[in-house]
Design a protein around this motif. Structure first.
Motif, mmCIF file in Angstrom:
data_model
loop_
_atom_site.group_PDB
_atom_site.id
_atom_site.type_symbol
_atom_site.label_atom_id
_atom_site.label_comp_id
_atom_site.label_asym_id
_atom_site.label_seq_id
_atom_site.Cartn_x
_atom_site.Cartn_y
_atom_site.Cartn_z
ATOM 1 N N SER A 1 -9.208 8.549 -8.840
ATOM 2 C CA SER A 1 -10.309 7.681 -8.398
ATOM 3 C C SER A 1 -9.972 6.210 -8.653
ATOM 4 C CB SER A 1 -11.607 8.064 -9.117
ATOM 5 O OG SER A 1 -11.536 7.752 -10.493
ATOM 6 N N HIS A 2 -9.296 5.915 -9.764
ATOM 7 C CA HIS A 2 -8.862 4.539 -10.028
ATOM 8 C C HIS A 2 -7.806 4.090 -9.014
ATOM 9 C CE1 HIS A 2 -11.142 4.008 -13.700
ATOM 10 N NE2 HIS A 2 -10.632 5.118 -14.236
ATOM 11 N N LEU A 3 -6.878 4.999 -8.689
ATOM 12 C CA LEU A 3 -5.853 4.662 -7.697
ATOM 13 C C LEU A 3 -6.467 4.453 -6.313
ATOM 14 C CD1 LEU A 3 -3.084 7.156 -8.872
ATOM 15 C CD2 LEU A 3 -2.889 4.660 -8.869
ATOM 16 N N ASN A 4 -7.469 5.257 -5.996
ATOM 17 C CA ASN A 4 -8.161 5.081 -4.716
ATOM 18 C C ASN A 4 -8.873 3.731 -4.654
ATOM 19 O OD1 ASN A 4 -7.302 7.543 -3.859
ATOM 20 N ND2 ASN A 4 -9.311 8.532 -3.854
ATOM 21 N N ARG A 5 -9.433 3.332 -5.780
ATOM 22 C CA ARG A 5 -10.115 2.030 -5.807
ATOM 23 C C ARG A 5 -9.112 0.896 -5.585
ATOM 24 N NH1 ARG A 5 -12.371 2.799 -10.284
ATOM 25 N NH2 ARG A 5 -14.126 3.961 -9.396
ATOM 26 N N LEU A 6 -7.924 1.036 -6.179
ATOM 27 C CA LEU A 6 -6.871 0.041 -5.944
ATOM 28 C C LEU A 6 -6.447 0.049 -4.479
ATOM 29 C CD1 LEU A 6 -4.677 -1.983 -6.802
ATOM 30 C CD2 LEU A 6 -3.252 -0.012 -7.447
ATOM 31 N N ASN A 7 -6.317 1.236 -3.904
ATOM 32 C CA ASN A 7 -5.923 1.343 -2.505
ATOM 33 C C ASN A 7 -6.930 0.644 -1.600
ATOM 34 O OD1 ASN A 7 -5.629 2.694 0.252
ATOM 35 N ND2 ASN A 7 -3.894 3.585 -0.846
ATOM 36 N N LEU A 8 -8.206 0.798 -1.890
ATOM 37 C CA LEU A 8 -9.239 0.127 -1.093
ATOM 38 C C LEU A 8 -9.156 -1.391 -1.235
ATOM 39 C CD1 LEU A 8 -12.374 2.413 -1.651
ATOM 40 C CD2 LEU A 8 -11.148 2.025 0.499
ATOM 41 N N GLN A 9 -8.841 -1.861 -2.429
ATOM 42 C CA GLN A 9 -8.720 -3.305 -2.636
ATOM 43 C C GLN A 9 -7.546 -3.887 -1.862
ATOM 44 O OE1 GLN A 9 -8.438 -3.367 -6.922
ATOM 45 N NE2 GLN A 9 -10.611 -3.863 -7.171
ATOM 46 N N ILE B 1 0.843 -1.206 0.000
ATOM 47 C CA ILE B 1 0.000 0.000 0.000
ATOM 48 C C ILE B 1 0.870 1.246 0.000
ATOM 49 C CG2 ILE B 1 -1.816 1.238 1.242
ATOM 50 C CD1 ILE B 1 -2.810 -1.360 2.346
ATOM 51 N N HIS B 2 1.966 1.218 0.743
ATOM 52 C CA HIS B 2 2.891 2.356 0.727
ATOM 53 C C HIS B 2 3.469 2.552 -0.670
ATOM 54 C CE1 HIS B 2 3.744 3.239 5.149
ATOM 55 N NE2 HIS B 2 2.761 2.364 5.153
ATOM 56 N N GLN B 3 3.836 1.469 -1.324
ATOM 57 C CA GLN B 3 4.405 1.587 -2.668
ATOM 58 C C GLN B 3 3.366 2.120 -3.661
ATOM 59 O OE1 GLN B 3 7.436 -1.364 -3.950
ATOM 60 N NE2 GLN B 3 6.623 -2.645 -2.286
ATOM 61 N N GLU B 4 2.129 1.697 -3.513
ATOM 62 C CA GLU B 4 1.073 2.217 -4.399
ATOM 63 C C GLU B 4 0.894 3.720 -4.195
ATOM 64 O OE1 GLU B 4 -2.982 3.596 -5.244
ATOM 65 O OE2 GLU B 4 -2.102 3.301 -3.254
ATOM 66 N N ALA B 5 0.959 4.180 -2.945
ATOM 67 C CA ALA B 5 0.825 5.613 -2.661
ATOM 68 C C ALA B 5 1.990 6.403 -3.260
ATOM 69 C CB ALA B 5 0.741 5.839 -1.158
ATOM 70 N N LEU C 1 -3.059 -9.736 -2.829
ATOM 71 C CA LEU C 1 -2.557 -8.381 -3.072
ATOM 72 C C LEU C 1 -1.849 -8.297 -4.422
ATOM 73 C CD1 LEU C 1 -1.109 -7.670 0.493
ATOM 74 C CD2 LEU C 1 -3.315 -6.977 -0.410
ATOM 75 N N TYR C 2 -1.084 -9.326 -4.762
ATOM 76 C CA TYR C 2 -0.382 -9.345 -6.043
ATOM 77 C C TYR C 2 -1.376 -9.372 -7.206
ATOM 78 C CZ TYR C 2 3.158 -10.685 -9.494
ATOM 79 O OH TYR C 2 3.997 -10.717 -10.579
ATOM 80 N N ALA C 3 -2.483 -10.063 -7.030
ATOM 81 C CA ALA C 3 -3.508 -10.121 -8.084
ATOM 82 C C ALA C 3 -4.132 -8.743 -8.307
ATOM 83 C CB ALA C 3 -4.579 -11.140 -7.709
ATOM 84 N N HIS C 4 -4.398 -7.999 -7.229
ATOM 85 C CA HIS C 4 -4.949 -6.642 -7.365
ATOM 86 C C HIS C 4 -3.977 -5.739 -8.119
ATOM 87 C CE1 HIS C 4 -8.278 -7.772 -4.951
ATOM 88 N NE2 HIS C 4 -7.660 -7.754 -3.792
ATOM 89 N N MET C 5 -2.695 -5.864 -7.798
ATOM 90 C CA MET C 5 -1.692 -5.030 -8.461
ATOM 91 C C MET C 5 -1.579 -5.385 -9.943
ATOM 92 S SD MET C 5 2.287 -4.549 -7.410
ATOM 93 C CE MET C 5 2.676 -6.214 -7.949
ATOM 94 N N ASN C 6 -1.594 -6.663 -10.277
ATOM 95 C CA ASN C 6 -1.542 -7.072 -11.679
ATOM 96 C C ASN C 6 -2.765 -6.598 -12.448
ATOM 97 O OD1 ASN C 6 0.939 -8.290 -11.773
ATOM 98 N ND2 ASN C 6 0.174 -10.365 -11.427
ATOM 99 N N ALA C 7 -3.919 -6.634 -11.791
ATOM 100 C CA ALA C 7 -5.141 -6.166 -12.442
ATOM 101 C C ALA C 7 -5.039 -4.676 -12.777
ATOM 102 C CB ALA C 7 -6.347 -6.433 -11.546
ATOM 103 N N PHE C 8 -4.450 -3.903 -11.860
ATOM 104 C CA PHE C 8 -4.320 -2.466 -12.141
ATOM 105 C C PHE C 8 -3.319 -2.220 -13.263
ATOM 106 C CE2 PHE C 8 -2.943 1.905 -11.404
ATOM 107 C CZ PHE C 8 -4.179 2.540 -11.327
#
Length: 644
Positions: free
Chosen positions: A428-436, A315-319, A447-454
Motif C-alpha cells: 500500500s505504501h508502494l502504491n501510494r508512491l506510484n500514484l505520486q 515509475i518503471h524502476q519503482e515497480a 519526481l526526485y522529491a517523491h523518491m527521496n521522501a519514500f
C-alpha cells in the motif's frame, strides 16, 4: 510622280520600311498624331470623377444606391457608373412601359414597396450564408467532441438524429431544420477530424519552433491488431517558462522493433521539427531496444553525437523495486484462491461468495482480481483478501466441491497471515508512491522529491521494527495480527526488518541516472540554498549574485518554475538557460502509458480497421492541451456546405 524636294527615300528601312526626312512640317504632323493615339488609349477611372447618387433617380428611374453603385429596384441589376444617361436608358428600355403610368403618391408607394422587397431578398441570402457557416461550425464542434470522447466517427449521424428529436420535443421546428443542415456523416466527420488535426499540428510546429528546449518520452506497445505502436511525446518550454506536453507522433512499426528501428523513427520525426539541437533529455522504459548501450536507442543516439541525459522511467524502476520482495508464496495462494472463487467459469461460485459476504456483513462485498501487468492491482487485491481472511476459509469448506484443505490450513496459519499482512501494508505504501509519481506536468525535481521522501519513510519503517516492541503505526494490518496473535511479534521484528533493508538496497542501486543529476536538481529546486562549489563553473558567478540579491531573498517561498520566472534574462542568462533545460525534462513515461489506454479505446476490436494515419489523428486530437480555434478553421473553408 516626282517627290518634293524636302522628302527622300531611305535605303535603311526602319519599322515600316520608309522614313521621312527632317522636314519640319511633316514631322510635326506625325508627332501630333502619335501623341493623340496614346492619349485615347488611356483608360478612364470612374473613381476620379466623384459621381454621387441623385435622390430623384429613385422616382424617375426606380434606382437606389447599393454600396456605392446604382441598383435597379425592379430587376436588382447594378450599373457600373452613376450616370443619368445609363440609368435612364435602362429604365426606358426595360421598365418604362410598366411603371411610367404611376405618378405622384402612387409612384412613391411603388418605390417603397420595391425597396421592402429588395431588403427581404438581401436578408434571405445573408441568413442563408449565416446558416451555412453555423452549420459548418456545428459540424466541426461535434467532430471534435467525438474525437475527444474516443467515439466512433459514425456516431455523428446518431448525434444529429438526437439533436433533431430534442428540438422537435421542445416544439422548435426551426431549430430542428437547422440541425438537419449539419453534415455529420462518417466521411464528413473524418474530413473534419483531419482539418482539426492539421490545425493542432500547425500550432505544435509553432510551439516547437519557439521553444528553448524540449525532451522526449518514448514507449512502445502493440495494438489490438498486433501492430507495434511507438509513442513519441515532447515536453517543450519557451523563454517564458510555458510548458507544453504534446503528442509529437505515433509511429506504426510493422516490422521489427529493434533499437535501430526506434532510432530511425525518432530521428525522422524530430528532424521535421528542427533536429536534436534543443533536446534536453530522453526518458524511456528499460527494454534493451531502448536502453542498450550499443545497438539500443540510447547507444545509437549517443553515437550520432547527441549528448543529453537518457533516463530510465522512474515509475518503471519503482515497480521493479516492488517486485524484489520475496513473498511469492503469499501471492500464489491469494491468486489461486481468488481464481477458484471468481476466475474463469466460476460464475456460480462467485454469486454464492457475494451472497455469503452480504449475509455475514463482511468488510468488503467481493474479492478483486490480480494481474501482473497492472502494478497497483496487487495492493488492492491483498487489502481485500486480508480483510476477508476469516470468511474465505469458511466459504471454501462449505461451498467449494474440490479439495481446499491445503488452502484453508494456510489461511489459518499465523506465520502465513503475518506475511500477508506485511505484504499488504508495504504494498500500500508502494502504491501510494506510484500514484505520486503519476500525472502530467511534473518536473524531474518533483519526481526526485517523491523518491527521496519514500527513502526517508523506509528508514522510519526500519527504525520502527528495530525496537523491542515494533512500532506498527504505519502497518495497520500487522497491528491487527499482533492483536490476534501476540506471539508473532518477534518474527515481525527480525524478518520484516530484513525485508525493509532489502527494499532500501533496491532503491539505492536503482535510480542511478537520477542520483547523478542530484546537484542540478537541488539547484533547480532551491537555488538560494544550493552549494555554489558543487555547481558547474559557468553557473557559479551568477549564482553568487543571485544568492546575495535581497529581492530574491524576499521571494524564498517561490519554488521551481515559479521562482525562475522572476529572474531577468539580462542579469542571469546562463542560470535561466539552465532552468529552462531542467523545466523541459520528462522524468517518466506516464504520459505514454496513459495514452496507450486511450489507444485501446480508439482502436478496439470493433474499430480494428482504422488506418495508421487516422489513428494518429484521433490520438493527437484526443490528448492535446492546445486550444483549438474552431472559428478560424471554419473561416479557412472556401464554400461552407450543408446537409440536404
Amino acid at each position: 510622280m516626282a517627290l518634293p524636294e524636302n522628302v527622300k527615300v531611305c535605303s535603311q528601312v526602319d519599322g515600316l520600311g520608309i522614313t521621312t526626312s527632317t522636314s519640319p512640317p511633316l514631322l510635326a504632323g506625325f508627332t501630333k498624331k502619335k501623341n493623340f493615339t496614346n492619349m485615347s488609349a488611356q483608360k478612364r477611372k470612374l473613381e476620379g470623377e466623384n459621381r454621387v447618387f441623385q435622390p430623384r433617380w429613385e422616382k424617375d428611374y426606380l434606382f437606389t444606391d447599393c454600396k456605392g453603385k446604382p441598383m435597379c429596384l425592379v430587376c436588382l441589376e447594378t450599373k457600373s457608373a452613376m450616370k443619368d444617361f445609363n440609368l435612364s436608358r435602362h429604365y426606358n428600355a426595360t421598365h418604362k412601359e410598366k411603371y411610367d403610368k404611376y405618378t405622384g403618391a402612387a409612384r412613391a408607394a411603388i418605390v417603397a414597396d420595391l425597396k421592402r422587397r429588395m431588403h427581404r431578398q438581401q436578408s434571405f441570402f445573408t441568413k442563408a450564408t449565416t446558416t451555412q457557416e453555423s452549420s459548418l461550425k456545428a459540424s466541426y464542434v461535434v467532430s471534435l467532441e467525438l474525437a475527444k470522447a474516443k467515439k466512433p466517427l459514425s456516431d455523428g449521424e446518431m448525434v444529429k438524429r438526437c439533436a433533431v428529436e430534442m428540438a422537435k420535443a421542445f416544439g422548435d421546428d426551426n431549430m430542428a431544420k437547422n440541425f438537419e443542415t449539419v453534415s455529420l456523416s462518417r466521411r464528413t466527420v473524418t474530413r473534419r477530424s483531419f482539418d482539426i488535426q492539421n490545425h493542432v499540428e500547425g500550432k505544435l510546429r509553432e510551439i516547437m519552433n519557439d521553444c528553448k528546449y524540449f525532451s522526449l518520452a518514448l514507449d512502445e506497445s502493440t495494438d489490438v491488431m498486433d501492430v507495434s505502436q511507438l509513442l513519441i511525446y515532447t515536453r517543450a518550454v519557451n523563454s517564458s517558462f510555458e510548458v507544453h506536453e504534446e503528442l509529437l507522433k505515433l509511429v506504426s512499426l510493422h516490422d521489427t522493433t529493434k533499437g535501430q528501428d526506434i532510432f530511425n523513427a525518432v530521428e525522422s520525426v524530430v528532424s521535421e521539427h528542427g533536429g536534436f539541437d534543443k533536446l534536453s533529455a530522453v526518458v524511456a522504459d528499460g527494454a534493451p531496444s531502448m536502453q542498450g548501450r550499443r545497438t539500443g536507442f540510447a547507444g545509437l543516439l549517443r553515437q550520432s553525437g547527441v549528448d543529453c541525459p537518457i533516463l530510465h522511467c522512474i515509475i518503471h524502476q519503482e515497480a521493479l523495486c516492488a517486485k524484489s520482495m520475496n513473498f511469492s508464496h503469499v501471492m500464489d495462494l491469494v491468486t489461486k484462491v481468488t481464481n477458484l472463487i471468481r476466475g474463469g467459469n466460476r460464475s456460480l461460485n462467485h454469486r454464492k461468495f457475494v451472497a455469503f459476504l452480504d449475509e455475514v456483513c463482511a468488510a468488503y462485498g467481493d474479492l478483486q482480481m490480480h494481474t501482473e501487468i497492472r502494478w497497483m492491482s496487487r495492493g488492492k487485491c491483498l487489502e481485500r483478501f486480508f480483510a476477508l481472511r476469516s470468511e474465505i476459509p469458511v466459504f471454501l469448506e462449505e461451498s467449494i466441491r474440490c479439495d481446499t484443505s491445503a488452502y484453508c490450513s494456510q489461511l489459518r496459519d499465523t506465520d502465513f497471515l503475518c506475511d500477508m499482512a506485511f505484504l499488504a501494508d508495504i504494498t500500500s505504501h508502494l502504491n501510494r508512491l506510484n500514484l505520486q509519481l503519476q500525472g502530467r506536468g511534473q518536473t524531474v525535481s518533483d519526481l526526485y522529491a517523491h523518491m527521496n521522501a519514500f527513502n526517508a519513510k523506509l528508514a522510519l519503517f526500519k527504525e520502527g521494527f528495530q525496537s523491542d516492541r515494533p512500532n506498527l503505526a504505519h502497518f495497520p494490518s500487522c497491528e491487527e495480527m499482533r492483536k490476534d496473535a501476540p506471539e508473532c511479534e518477534e518474527t515481525m521484528q527480525t524478518k520484516y526488518k530484513a525485508e525493509i533493508e532489502k527494499l532500501q538496497q533496491q532503491f539505492k542501486s536503482r535510480f542511478q541516472d537520477f542520483y547523478a543529476m542530484q546537484p542540478r536538481i537541488a539547484l533547480f529546486t532551491d537555488p538560494l540554498s544550493a552549494a555554489v562549489s558543487e555547481q558547474p563553473p559557468e553557473l557559479q558567478l551568477e549564482l553568487c549574485e543571485l544568492q546575495a540579491d535581497p529581492f530574491f531573498q524576499a521571494n524564498r517561498n517561490e519554488r521551481g518554475i515559479s521562482f525562475w520566472r522572476l529572474l531577468p534574462e539580462s542579469r542571469f542568462p546562463i542560470l535561466r538557460d539552465f532552468a529552462l533545460s531542467m523545466a523541459s525534462m520528462f522524468g517518466s513515461t506516464y504520459i505514454c502509458e496513459s495514452n496507450f489506454s486511450m489507444m485501446k479505446h480508439i482502436k478496439s476490436k470493433e474499430r480494428n480497421r482504422l488506418t495508421d494515419e487516422t489513428l494518429f489523428q484521433l490520438m493527437q486530437i484526443g490528448c492535446t492541451n492546445i486550444e483549438i480555434d474552431i472559428q478560424s478553421i471554419v473561416r479557412q473553408q472556401e464554400r461552407p456546405q450543408v446537409s440536404h
